[in-house]
Design a protein around this motif. Structure first.
Motif, PDB file in Angstrom:
ATOM      1  N   ALA A 163      -1.024   2.759  -5.020  1.00  0.00           N
ATOM      2  CA  ALA A 163      -1.299   1.322  -5.107  1.00  0.00           C
ATOM      3  C   ALA A 163      -2.790   1.033  -4.940  1.00  0.00           C
ATOM      4  N   ASN A 164      -3.447   1.747  -4.020  1.00  0.00           N
ATOM      5  CA  ASN A 164      -4.890   1.554  -3.824  1.00  0.00           C
ATOM      6  C   ASN A 164      -5.669   1.881  -5.084  1.00  0.00           C
ATOM      7  N   VAL A 165      -5.293   2.963  -5.757  1.00  0.00           N
ATOM      8  CA  VAL A 165      -5.971   3.341  -6.997  1.00  0.00           C
ATOM      9  C   VAL A 165      -5.741   2.273  -8.061  1.00  0.00           C
ATOM     10  N   LEU A 166      -4.495   1.828  -8.219  1.00  0.00           N
ATOM     11  CA  LEU A 166      -4.202   0.796  -9.226  1.00  0.00           C
ATOM     12  C   LEU A 166      -5.001  -0.464  -8.956  1.00  0.00           C
ATOM     13  N   GLU A 167      -5.109  -0.825  -7.689  1.00  0.00           N
ATOM     14  CA  GLU A 167      -5.799  -2.058  -7.312  1.00  0.00           C
ATOM     15  C   GLU A 167      -7.319  -1.957  -7.494  1.00  0.00           C
ATOM     16  N   SER A 168      -7.870  -0.776  -7.293  1.00  0.00           N
ATOM     17  CA  SER A 168      -9.324  -0.642  -7.276  1.00  0.00           C
ATOM     18  C   SER A 168      -9.957  -0.333  -8.633  1.00  0.00           C
ATOM     19  N   ARG A 169      -9.182   0.159  -9.587  1.00  0.00           N
ATOM     20  CA  ARG A 169      -9.757   0.555 -10.883  1.00  0.00           C
ATOM     21  C   ARG A 169      -9.972  -0.663 -11.777  1.00  0.00           C
ATOM     22  N   GLN A 170     -11.152  -0.738 -12.377  1.00  0.00           N
ATOM     23  CA  GLN A 170     -11.442  -1.819 -13.322  1.00  0.00           C
ATOM     24  C   GLN A 170     -10.740  -1.602 -14.656  1.00  0.00           C
TER      25      GLN A 170
END
Length: 107
Positions: free
Chosen positions: A63-70
């Motif tokens: 979830a952190n990766v999904l949230e942080s990637r532009q």
């Protein structure tokens, strides 16, 4: 596997996600290609965690990766992604809380 395929593989928590991570991390996330996380993809991953196919501990990082990637648009499930990536504020993740989140996401 190109970058969009890699983003899809990661978002779906596919068998080749570690290869996908390698491709994603070696590519800038502002190249113009954007992968859209759909409600179906998100709910499928949640169901796989509930069913024990995916370890619940891996979900927060995902979830952190999904949230942080532009280059990933998670706006269709933004609130749910926020809840998963901020479990300090939202409470401990458990199969019970994931079932509730899945029900809320499905409406």
């Amino acid at each position: 596997m190109d970058k969009l395929d890699a983003l899809d593989e990661f978002a779906r928590f596919g068998e080749n996600r570690f290869e996908a991570i390698s491709i994603i991390t070696s590519s800038p996330d502002n190249q113009g290609d954007v992968y859209i996380v759909t409600q179906d993809v998100f709910c499928h991953v949640l169901q796989r965690v509930i069913d024990g196919e995916i370890d619940i501990d891996e979900l927060e990082l995902w979830a952190n990766v999904l949230e942080s990637r532009q280059d990933i648009d998670e706006s269709a499930v933004e609130g749910a992604i926020f809840a998963l990536s901020n479990n300090e504020q939202m409470g401990e993740l458990s199969k019970s809380t994931l079932k509730k989140l899945l029900e809320l996401t499905l409406g």
